[in-house]
Design an enzyme around this catalytic site. Structure first.
Site, PDB file in Angstrom:
ATOM      1  CG  ASP A 124      -1.237   3.154   6.365  1.00 23.44           C
ATOM      2  OD1 ASP A 124      -1.301   4.027   5.414  1.00 23.44           O
ATOM      3  OD2 ASP A 124      -1.366   3.677   7.310  1.00 23.44           O
ATOM      4  CG  ASP A 128      -1.871   1.135   1.209  1.00 19.21           C
ATOM      5  OD1 ASP A 128      -2.300   1.670   0.452  1.00 19.21           O
ATOM      6  OD2 ASP A 128      -2.307   1.418   2.461  1.00 19.21           O
ATOM      7  CD  GLU A 150      -4.955   1.516  -2.281  1.00 15.81           C
ATOM      8  OE1 GLU A 150      -5.037   0.571  -1.465  1.00 15.81           O
ATOM      9  OE2 GLU A 150      -5.131   2.527  -2.062  1.00 15.81           O
TER      10      GLU A 150
END
Lengths: 184, 184
Positions: free
Chosen positions: B141, B7, B68
């Site tokens: 996260d 991420d 992502e």
């Protein structure tokens, strides 16, 4: 001072290296546009660009790298690719301890033409004149990479003065902080 | 299949590694959030994140990396930093020949909760349940990095089928092209 200029882009990434010092003619050592194909997956495109940038860093050993600062007024997917390339290029410099500075397109145009809203033709014309080139650098990405390096070369003394002033102000803040602490 | 989930973010970058295979329990091997300070210049922040990601790649040797996909609906400067980190992370994988796939936040949410618009709490709860964790992964996260890896693990068979179908269609197009050429 040797400056490497980078106009980041996934499809076309402009690279330049110049030598410049105060009051002397700026000399262009090399300029190139690295191209990657749209049908290659992103990681492969980033790797191809990174490889060439690393080669340049190892060959020319610049004192500083100047990268165009990306803004998002353009097409969103283009901006993402440009930011990804910018990150990869800054990383290559950081790995070698080469300082990195970012300049906005308008700062670059203002530096070489005196007008932050100048068109591509005007930037190319001034880059050709400043470097005393026999022919105009093409494509525009090549001229942009050279303009970036020139811009940094000319703004460097001002950037150094600002950094020195900031460091001094920081030192004063620390001394004041120490006095406040001592007075408690 | 071993998947590394990322991420991307400059201030907080979530990393995860999971092992998963069809019809088996997915196992989380590690999850971590790499933090870099706002007052460190960008190249240094990218280098710090890149170093940790390279360590993870060399330690866990994942088959694939899931990152992502960034969109620009958020704050512009945040998006730029996120894209730069994404580029640096994808580069580290490309250097090692590790395949990279991007998934959008809504693809990830839909994969783990069945709802592409699910909130962070719901994603965290499902990640905890899917991996059979004793405690919720924090911060968000960390949970996001795990959700990304799970999402890729579950979508991988579909991605492979689509790639195979595309390759077959490409082959057919080439054969048709060859026939057209031969007929001329």
């Amino acid at each position: 001072m040797r400056v490497m200029g980078v106009d980041p882009g996934l499809t076309r990434c402009g690279l330049s290296v110049i030598d410049g010092s105060r009051g002397r003619q700026i000399v262009a050592l090399n300029v190139e546009v690295v191209r990657t194909a749209v049908d290659v997956p992103l990681p492969g495109r980033l790797l191809a660009i990174s490889d060439v940038v690393e080669q340049w860093l190892d060959t020319y050993r610049p004192d500083v790298m100047a990268i165009e600062r990306v803004f998002s007024q353009q097409n969103v997917s283009t901006v993402m690719g440009t930011a990804q390339v910018g990150g990869v290029v800054a990383l290559a410099a950081a790995k070698r301890g080469v300082a990195v500075h970012f300049h906005t397109p308008s700062e670059v145009k203002a530096a070489v033409t005196g007008n932050g809203g100048a068109g591509k033709a005007q930037v190319t014309a001034m880059v050709t004149r400043i470097l005393g080139l026999q022919a105009k650098p093409t494509p525009a990405d090549a001229a942009d990479a050279l303009a970036l390096a020139i811009c940094h070369c000319w703004r460097a003394p001002m950037i150094a003065r600002m950094a020195a002033a900031e460091a001094q102000a920081g030192g004063q803040r620390q001394r004041v902080g120490a006095k406040v602490k001592a007075a408690r």
